[in-house]
Scaffold this motif. Structure first.
Motif, PDB file in Angstrom:
ATOM      1  N   ALA A   1     -37.058 -28.121  23.354  1.00 37.82           N
ATOM      2  CA  ALA A   1     -36.341 -29.394  23.677  1.00 37.82           C
ATOM      3  C   ALA A   1     -36.317 -30.245  22.625  1.00 37.82           C
ATOM      4  CB  ALA A   1     -36.764 -30.263  24.979  1.00 37.82           C
ATOM      5  N   HIS A   2     -37.756 -30.463  21.905  1.00 35.42           N
ATOM      6  CA  HIS A   2     -38.066 -31.576  20.908  1.00 35.42           C
ATOM      7  C   HIS A   2     -37.405 -30.810  19.591  1.00 35.42           C
ATOM      8  CE1 HIS A   2     -40.578 -34.451  22.649  1.00 35.42           C
ATOM      9  NE2 HIS A   2     -41.218 -33.588  23.432  1.00 35.42           N
ATOM     10  N   LEU A   3     -37.438 -29.382  19.550  1.00 39.30           N
ATOM     11  CA  LEU A   3     -36.756 -29.011  18.307  1.00 39.30           C
ATOM     12  C   LEU A   3     -35.402 -29.108  18.027  1.00 39.30           C
ATOM     13  CD1 LEU A   3     -39.146 -25.612  18.075  1.00 39.30           C
ATOM     14  CD2 LEU A   3     -38.934 -27.564  16.584  1.00 39.30           C
ATOM     15  N   LEU A   4     -34.749 -29.047  19.449  1.00 39.13           N
ATOM     16  CA  LEU A   4     -33.405 -28.897  19.409  1.00 39.13           C
ATOM     17  C   LEU A   4     -33.003 -30.522  19.228  1.00 39.13           C
ATOM     18  CD1 LEU A   4     -30.259 -27.992  20.084  1.00 39.13           C
ATOM     19  CD2 LEU A   4     -30.928 -28.412  22.519  1.00 39.13           C
ATOM     20  N   VAL A   5     -33.486 -31.388  19.731  1.00 39.75           N
ATOM     21  CA  VAL A   5     -33.212 -32.887  19.673  1.00 39.75           C
ATOM     22  C   VAL A   5     -33.275 -33.309  18.135  1.00 39.75           C
ATOM     23  CG1 VAL A   5     -33.944 -35.239  20.155  1.00 39.75           C
ATOM     24  CG2 VAL A   5     -33.684 -33.660  21.929  1.00 39.75           C
ATOM     25  N   ARG A   6     -34.468 -32.711  17.462  1.00 39.09           N
ATOM     26  CA  ARG A   6     -34.491 -33.184  15.926  1.00 39.09           C
ATOM     27  C   ARG A   6     -33.505 -32.302  15.365  1.00 39.09           C
ATOM     28  NH1 ARG A   6     -35.659 -36.915  14.682  1.00 39.09           N
ATOM     29  NH2 ARG A   6     -35.960 -36.201  12.625  1.00 39.09           N
ATOM     30  N   ARG A   7     -33.248 -31.259  15.581  1.00 38.53           N
ATOM     31  CA  ARG A   7     -31.944 -30.608  14.780  1.00 38.53           C
ATOM     32  C   ARG A   7     -30.617 -31.307  15.053  1.00 38.53           C
ATOM     33  NH1 ARG A   7     -29.470 -29.126  11.585  1.00 38.53           N
ATOM     34  NH2 ARG A   7     -28.482 -27.430  11.098  1.00 38.53           N
ATOM     35  N   LEU A   8     -30.451 -31.676  16.417  1.00 39.78           N
ATOM     36  CA  LEU A   8     -29.170 -32.557  16.534  1.00 39.78           C
ATOM     37  C   LEU A   8     -29.178 -33.785  15.350  1.00 39.78           C
ATOM     38  CD1 LEU A   8     -28.498 -32.040  20.160  1.00 39.78           C
ATOM     39  CD2 LEU A   8     -26.809 -31.475  18.336  1.00 39.78           C
ATOM     40  N   ALA A   9     -30.363 -34.494  15.655  1.00 39.71           N
ATOM     41  CA  ALA A   9     -30.595 -35.791  14.871  1.00 39.71           C
ATOM     42  C   ALA A   9     -30.219 -35.644  13.404  1.00 39.71           C
ATOM     43  CB  ALA A   9     -31.794 -36.493  15.267  1.00 39.71           C
ATOM     44  N   MET A  10     -30.964 -34.432  12.804  1.00 38.08           N
ATOM     45  CA  MET A  10     -30.888 -34.234  11.509  1.00 38.08           C
ATOM     46  C   MET A  10     -29.256 -34.066  11.124  1.00 38.08           C
ATOM     47  SD  MET A  10     -32.297 -34.265   8.630  1.00 38.08           S
ATOM     48  CE  MET A  10     -33.803 -34.461   9.224  1.00 38.08           C
ATOM     49  N   SER A  11     -28.644 -33.208  11.819  1.00 34.59           N
ATOM     50  CA  SER A  11     -27.293 -32.712  11.573  1.00 34.59           C
ATOM     51  C   SER A  11     -26.323 -33.922  11.530  1.00 34.59           C
ATOM     52  CB  SER A  11     -26.969 -31.596  12.645  1.00 34.59           C
ATOM     53  OG  SER A  11     -26.555 -32.463  13.880  1.00 34.59           O
ATOM     54  N   LEU A  12     -26.672 -35.036  12.440  1.00 37.11           N
ATOM     55  CA  LEU A  12     -25.706 -36.089  12.444  1.00 37.11           C
ATOM     56  C   LEU A  12     -26.270 -36.924  11.397  1.00 37.11           C
ATOM     57  CD1 LEU A  12     -25.748 -36.768  16.379  1.00 37.11           C
ATOM     58  CD2 LEU A  12     -23.906 -35.861  15.121  1.00 37.11           C
ATOM     59  N   THR A  13     -27.408 -37.199  10.981  1.00 37.01           N
ATOM     60  CA  THR A  13     -27.978 -38.002   9.973  1.00 37.01           C
ATOM     61  C   THR A  13     -27.458 -37.473   8.635  1.00 37.01           C
ATOM     62  OG1 THR A  13     -30.187 -38.480  10.934  1.00 37.01           O
ATOM     63  CG2 THR A  13     -29.957 -38.728   8.714  1.00 37.01           C
ATOM     64  N   GLU A  14     -27.389 -36.202   8.429  1.00 35.12           N
ATOM     65  CA  GLU A  14     -26.738 -35.431   7.126  1.00 35.12           C
ATOM     66  C   GLU A  14     -25.152 -35.858   7.071  1.00 35.12           C
ATOM     67  OE1 GLU A  14     -27.952 -31.725   7.674  1.00 35.12           O
ATOM     68  OE2 GLU A  14     -30.066 -31.844   6.875  1.00 35.12           O
TER      69      GLU A  14
END
Length: 420
Positions: A185-198
């Motif tokens: 869950a933590h990895l998925l949240v970070r991946r989503l956050a990074m994709s939106l930040t980029e």
């Protein structure tokens, strides 16, 4: 041209069919977009349908007349009743997801306080102009909200799918059942956050500047510097309005003029400098909040000179242009690191943080001040870093560069003479 999906909920089958026919016959946007309308006569089933299918707009009746008749409730009236299942559905839907909603009802007064086009629109069934419902739908789709909503949902679904199939599935044997669900869950949240930040590729069309100014890959749009609305709790980089009742120490952007005799009572802009860890509710360590004054850019001498035009509309001078650029780049002449520029975003104006105008305010006195936004990472860290540099700088006498050059020249002369 797109095809939008609409769900119409009306206990009257003929009314639902009429809405479907009206909307599917002609475009539902100024771009010529078409739509497909699904209908249901059961208010309760609408929630189940919305859970299974993605719809871009919801049309809701309010009163279930069959239920009203069975319970002896008047078919009309201006009081909310148990038979007004459309209002219940509205409350449930808005708690679960975002979708523009058009109330199409013979009881428009029951939803009048909810009207906020294009998010929520109320259209009376009693209006003889059937084009009103179509106009409300067109307004919703022309707003761009359904388009942005659809793009964001598809992006999140895409990242989720890629994460599960290309990472979790391939590495499943290394995970130890439910014990690692939290890790995933933590990895998925970070991946989503990074994709939106980029800047998600699917959202690129919506990330362009409304002024049609090209934003290059190595630059950021001003909006990306902020969290709007602000973070849930007080933190470093909060931008707020606070009325400092001490004597005002500046009229245009510097503290050089000394204190004024007048007492300030108008709320001014400030940014918090207190470490975020000291402001966490439940374990707050800060009795006082440290804040730096934010001065409107439009009141600075650089802006006034840059924006001045003569009667012929001539552009600003090169010198004025360079002065503005230096101010915005945090390099004001002779004042490096003292000022930190905050660009306008949403209802935040262009601001210049002045690290010479710093105050300490009791937490209880500032916590009710309106917060307008929060500087996002890494900009809040950059603000604190520059503030620390400014406070920690140590002045030294200027080195005699001429002496150094003379010594180097003398050394070269001696070396040449030796070679001879």
């Amino acid at each position: 041209m797109k095809t939008w999906n609409i769900l119409a909920v009306d206990d009257d089958k003929e009314s639902a069919a009429s809405i479907k026919d009206l909307l599917e016959r002609r475009p539902v946007s100024s771009r010529g977009d078409q739509c497909k309308v699904a209908t249901t006569n059961d208010f309760n089933s609408a929630l189940r349908i919305l859970e299974k299918e993605q719809y871009d707009l919801l049309i809701l009746d309010i009163r279930d007349q069959g239920m009203a008749a069975s319970q002896g409730i008047s078919p009309d009236g201006d009081a909310v009743t148990a038979a007004d299942l459309g209002l219940t559905a509205y409350a449930e839907v808005t708690q679960r997801r975002f979708v523009p909603i058009v109330f199409h009802t013979a009881l428009p007064d029951l939803a009048s306080d909810l009207e906020a086009p294009p998010f929520t629109t109320v259209v009376s069934k009693l209006d003889p102009d059937e084009a009103r419902i179509r106009s409300a739908v067109i307004e919703a789709f022309d707003s761009g909200l359904p388009e942005l909503n659809r793009a964001l949902i598809r992006h999140v679904e895409s990242i989720h799918r890629e994460f599960m199939s290309e990472f979790v599935q391939k590495n499943w044997n290394t995970f130890d059942g439910k014990r690692h669900q939290g890790d995933l869950a933590h990895l998925l949240v970070r991946r989503l956050a990074m994709s939106l930040t980029e800047g998600a590729p699917v959202l690129f069309p919506y990330l362009e500047s409304s002024e049609n100014h090209q934003i290059h890959d190595d630059k950021v749009h001003p909006m990306r510097m902020y969290l709007l609305p602000p973070a849930d709790s007080w933190t470093t980089g909060d931008i707020l309005q606070y009325a400092d009742h001490r004597p005002d120490r500046s009229t245009e952007g510097g503290a050089e003029d000394g204190p004024s005799e007048t007492q300030e009572s108008v709320a001014q802009y400030w940014v918090t400098l207190t470490p975020a860890c000291d402001l966490v509710e439940g374990r707050r360590k800060a009795d006082y909040v440290v804040m730096a004054r934010c001065l409107p850019l439009e009141e600075t001498p650089e802006y006034l000179k840059w924006s001045s035009r003569n009667g012929n509309g001539d552009t600003a001078t090169i010198a004025a242009q360079k002065s503005m650029q230096k101010l915005i780049a945090n390099n004001r002449e002779g004042q490096r690191d003292r000022y930190f520029f905050l660009p306008a975003a949403w209802d935040l104006p262009n601001l210049i943080v002045d690290f010479q105008q710093v105050i300490h305010v009791e937490y209880e006195n500032v916590q009710n001040s309106p917060r307008l936004g929060t500087l996002d990472s890494p900009y809040s860290q950059s603000l604190i870093s520059q503030f620390t540099r400014y406070l920690g700088r140590m002045g030294t006498p200027d080195l005699s560069i001429e002496t150094v050059i003379q010594r180097l020249e003398s050394s070269l002369t001696t070396q040449v003479s030796g070679d001879d």
